[in-house]
Design a protein around this motif. Structure first.
Motif, PDB file in Angstrom:
ATOM      1  N   ALA A  63       3.237  -9.626   7.372  1.00  0.00           N
ATOM      2  CA  ALA A  63       3.009  -8.405   6.595  1.00  0.00           C
ATOM      3  C   ALA A  63       3.286  -8.723   5.135  1.00  0.00           C
ATOM      4  N   VAL A  64       2.246  -9.207   4.457  1.00  0.00           N
ATOM      5  CA  VAL A  64       2.422  -9.633   3.062  1.00  0.00           C
ATOM      6  C   VAL A  64       2.920  -8.448   2.224  1.00  0.00           C
ATOM      7  N   GLN A  65       2.331  -7.285   2.488  1.00  0.00           N
ATOM      8  CA  GLN A  65       2.793  -6.038   1.866  1.00  0.00           C
ATOM      9  C   GLN A  65       2.829  -4.964   2.949  1.00  0.00           C
ATOM     10  N   THR A  66       3.585  -3.939   2.683  1.00  0.00           N
ATOM     11  CA  THR A  66       3.577  -2.774   3.571  1.00  0.00           C
ATOM     12  C   THR A  66       3.140  -1.577   2.726  1.00  0.00           C
ATOM     13  N   PRO A  67       2.787  -0.462   3.360  1.00  0.00           N
ATOM     14  CA  PRO A  67       2.451   0.722   2.556  1.00  0.00           C
ATOM     15  C   PRO A  67       3.575   1.062   1.578  1.00  0.00           C
ATOM     16  N   ALA A  72       5.685   1.245  -3.926  1.00  0.00           N
ATOM     17  CA  ALA A  72       6.772   0.998  -4.878  1.00  0.00           C
ATOM     18  C   ALA A  72       6.307   0.093  -6.020  1.00  0.00           C
ATOM     19  N   MET A  73       5.566  -0.946  -5.695  1.00  0.00           N
ATOM     20  CA  MET A  73       5.206  -1.931  -6.732  1.00  0.00           C
ATOM     21  C   MET A  73       3.994  -1.512  -7.538  1.00  0.00           C
ATOM     22  N   LEU A  74       3.036  -0.875  -6.848  1.00  0.00           N
ATOM     23  CA  LEU A  74       1.752  -0.630  -7.511  1.00  0.00           C
ATOM     24  C   LEU A  74       1.410   0.859  -7.627  1.00  0.00           C
ATOM     25  N   ALA A  75       2.302   1.700  -7.184  1.00  0.00           N
ATOM     26  CA  ALA A  75       2.065   3.149  -7.244  1.00  0.00           C
ATOM     27  C   ALA A  75       0.713   3.514  -6.632  1.00  0.00           C
ATOM     28  N   LEU A  76       0.452   2.945  -5.457  1.00  0.00           N
ATOM     29  CA  LEU A  76      -0.801   3.265  -4.769  1.00  0.00           C
ATOM     30  C   LEU A  76      -0.557   4.400  -3.788  1.00  0.00           C
ATOM     31  N   ASP A  77      -1.598   5.172  -3.564  1.00  0.00           N
ATOM     32  CA  ASP A  77      -1.554   6.188  -2.512  1.00  0.00           C
ATOM     33  C   ASP A  77      -2.162   5.521  -1.276  1.00  0.00           C
ATOM     34  N   VAL A  78      -1.294   5.009  -0.396  1.00  0.00           N
ATOM     35  CA  VAL A  78      -1.772   4.244   0.758  1.00  0.00           C
ATOM     36  C   VAL A  78      -1.822   5.140   1.982  1.00  0.00           C
ATOM     37  N   ARG A  79      -3.000   5.232   2.589  1.00  0.00           N
ATOM     38  CA  ARG A  79      -3.124   6.082   3.785  1.00  0.00           C
ATOM     39  C   ARG A  79      -3.558   5.220   4.968  1.00  0.00           C
ATOM     40  N   THR A  80      -2.583   4.840   5.761  1.00  0.00           N
ATOM     41  CA  THR A  80      -2.887   4.039   6.950  1.00  0.00           C
ATOM     42  C   THR A  80      -3.259   4.964   8.111  1.00  0.00           C
ATOM     43  N   SER A  81      -3.732   4.380   9.195  1.00  0.00           N
ATOM     44  CA  SER A  81      -4.213   5.133  10.357  1.00  0.00           C
ATOM     45  C   SER A  81      -5.150   6.258   9.922  1.00  0.00           C
ATOM     46  N   THR A  82      -5.918   5.940   8.934  1.00  0.00           N
ATOM     47  CA  THR A  82      -6.867   6.911   8.384  1.00  0.00           C
ATOM     48  C   THR A  82      -8.222   6.232   8.281  1.00  0.00           C
TER      49      THR A  82
END
Ligand SMILES: Cc1cc2nc3c(=O)[nH]c(=O)nc-3n(C[C@H](O)[C@H](O)[C@H](O)COP(=O)(O)OP(=O)(O)OC[C@H]3O[C@@H](n4cnc5c(N)ncnc54)[C@H](O)[C@@H]3O)c2cc1C
Length: 555
Positions: A63-67, A72-82
């Motif tokens: 898992a290179v990155q997690t949501p 935290a690092m990139l201020a992304l809005d990550v929507r998994t299982s979507t």
């Protein structure tokens, strides 16, 4: 005040995560939403086989990155299982569905990036739905295979491409009995046949049951699964891994009316824009320009996917400064046990199929100075354009240093270098690392010699009885490793000038030796004495005994 740009990205692994990360680095103010169907983002798909085999010990390492880290690092809005389910191009909206709740919503976008990847092929064969038949794409697939492998004795891997070979190797590491079946008559289909023999030998040496030229036809049976091949041969297995290729995951793009290529890949321009300029696409789902031909080509590899995702983000935020994608070379490498093999650019079979003029040489040498301990043999094939000398492709196989040569040659192709340029290339040399004349230089010298008519390289020895095959190795070596496959006369290089009278000037001569070097020296002597002579390219070891390092004079 300028409106905040909203970038929506579909697919959160290689190309998608790269696009998202680059987008954030270029714009602190953009709203970036990453939509991922699976539970994970930015995981290392290329590492999956190595966790199954236990070489990678920690699942977390994949898992290179997690949501959470992306947020935290990139201020992304990550929507998994979507899942992204529809694109309204006119309204510039993407419809997404939560796989947990089933709720749907429309997300407006300024720019949409599609990075949905490709899914493993699962042809509709009888018995294909048996739960013991697996494909490998996600961390969940990996977990399922690892769990099933724990109790399996016999495993069948169907497809001897890059992933199939990695899986076969890893299952052997786990102590399993492994059968590897491939429809074509060779492993590693993108490579030329002769460049795969060393690895075939390596697989057999590790008790992999290699079945070539036999495709899968059906699955059946209890308690163990029977894989029936086209020939009627059967493989009994407790677990099957299918690795017979991938197809682009582009239903969404198709439904949106985006232009697709003949095999369903999304068509993009040099800036990764689809037929809709506000929608970009990158990774395994697209076809890009092939570097050598300029024609569209799908190259489902991690490096291109990451760079294409980055390029898409560049073009969104810095269109003026963005340089277009120069094209894919298809540079790839794989390891099975102690042997590595790979290619860059075009193979001989691809060139032949395209009816494109080319010439090629194969050379065999040590990966570093032969006198320095640990020298290992390597086989390198170089293909070039006859008219210009431009390098079109290269393949290498050996034990050590294969990656370095492929990378040099990939760079050479990308830079438009010719065989003359390669002959002049100054590469890092000290005995533990290479040779004063690196195998890349050597291939180029041979290519230049072939072009200039100083040597006539051949790949196979004719069985015409008129042909005089001269084995130029020292007598002791010939005794230890006799050339049994063809009728030959042993005239060691050092004795050739004195023994020219033993040969008939009216009949063609083929010179052979261990690596192709002394055979070349002999050919020069013979040619200058009026003989019509050709030389077995790569030497005998390339064909019959590729494991033993050469004892060649070194500078
Ligand atoms: C086992 C394995 C080993 C590999 N080893 C190598 C290697 O050694 N070297 C190499 O160069 N390449 C390797 N590859 C290939 C490399 O991993 C791929 O080329 C690369 O991951 C492609 O990146 P991508 O972003 O296009 O697709 P992916 O990485 O597959 O990501 C696409 C993501 O999009 C998601 N998605 C698809 N549709 C939707 C949708 N409608 N809504 C939401 N999400 C969606 C998918 O769930 C998926 O997670 C390997 C691949 C595998 C499977």
């Amino acid at each position: 005040m300028t409106k905040t740009k909203r970038i929506v990205i579909v697919g959160g692994v290689a190309a998608g995560a790269s696009a998202a990360a680059r987008a954030r680095r270029l714009s602190e103010h953009a709203e970036i939403i990453l939509i991922e169907r699976g539970p994970d983002v930015s995981f290392a798909n290329c590492g999956l086989p190595y966790f199954i085999g236990g070489e990678i010990k920690q699942r977390d390492a994949l898992a290179v990155q997690t949501p959470q880290t992306l947020k935290a690092m990139l201020a992304l809005d990550v929507r998994t299982s979507t899942e992204a389910v529809a694109i309204d191009r006119t309204g510039k909206r993407l419809q997404v569905r939560s796989l947990a709740s089933g709720t749907e919503e429309w997300l407006a976008y300024d720019k949409l990036v599609l990075a949905p990847g490709a899914m493993p092929l699962r042809p509709p064969l009888p018995g294909i739905d048996d739960p013991r038949i697996f494909t490998l794409r996600s961390l969940q697939d990996m977990d399922r295979i690892k769990a099933a492998a724990a109790t399996a004795q016999r495993i069948a891997v169907i497809g001897a491409g890059f992933i199939g070979l990695e899986m076969a190797e890893q299952f052997v590491h786990l102590g399993k009995q492994v059968a590897l079946a491939e429809m074509l008559d060779q492993i590693l289909p993108p490579l030329d046949h002769s460049m795969t023999l060393l690895m075939e030998d390596e697989l057999r040496r590790h008790q992999v049951e290699l079945i070539l030229g036999d495709g899968i036809e059906s699955f059946s049976g209890e308690p163990s699964l029977t894989c029936r091949l086209k020939s009627g041969r059967t493989i009994s297995a407790d677990l099957v891994v299918l690795s017979i290729g991938v197809r682009p995951d582009t239903a969404l793009a198709k439904a949106a009316g985006l232009e697709l290529g003949p095999r369903g890949h999304i068509c993009v321009n040099g800036f990764m824009q689809t037929s809709d300029p506000d929608i970009y696409a990158a990774g395994d789902a697209v076809e890009v320009k092939d570097f050598v031909s300029g024609a569209p080509r799908a190259v489902p590899l991690g490096g291109p996917a990451n760079r294409q995702g980055r390029l898409a983000a560049d073009h969104i935020f810095r269109p003026e400064q963005t340089k277009p994608y120069t094209g894919a070379l298809g540079t790839a490498i794989v390891r099975a046990f102690d042997v590595a093999a790979g290619l860059t650019g075009w193979s001989e079979k691809r060139l032949l199929a395209a009816k494109r003029p080319f010439r090629s040489v194969t050379v065999n040498d040590n990966h570093h100075a032969g006198y320095y301990p640990g020298a290992k043999p390597m086989l390198l094939k170089l293909l070039w354009e006859p008219e210009t000398g431009r390098v079109l492709g290269a393949q290498a196989t050996g034990f050590l240093g294969v990656d370095k040569r492929l990378d040099v040659l990939a760079t050479a192709i990308a830079g438009g270098l010719t065989i003359d340029d390669l002959a002049q290339l100054e590469l890092a040399y000290a005995p533990p690392f290479g040779s004063a004349k690196d195998i890349v230089n050597l291939a180029a010298f041979t290519a230049c010699n072939a072009r200039d008519g100083l040597v006539t390289p051949i790949d196979t020895i004719s069985d015409d009885p008129l042909v005089q095959v001269v084995d130029t190795r020292p007598g002791s070596l010939v005794q230890a490793h006799p050339l049994t496959q063809v009728r030959s006369i042993n005239i060691p290089l050092t004795a050739l000038r004195q023994r020219l009278g033993e040969l008939d000037r009216n009949r063609p001569v083929v010179t052979v030796c261990a690596f192709g070097k002394t055979a070349y020296f002999a050919a020069r002597i013979l040619a200058q004495n009026g003989f019509q002579v050709s030389t077995l390219t790569g030497g005998i070891r390339a064909h019959f005994d590729p494991r033993t390092p050469a004892k060649l004079p070194t500078p």
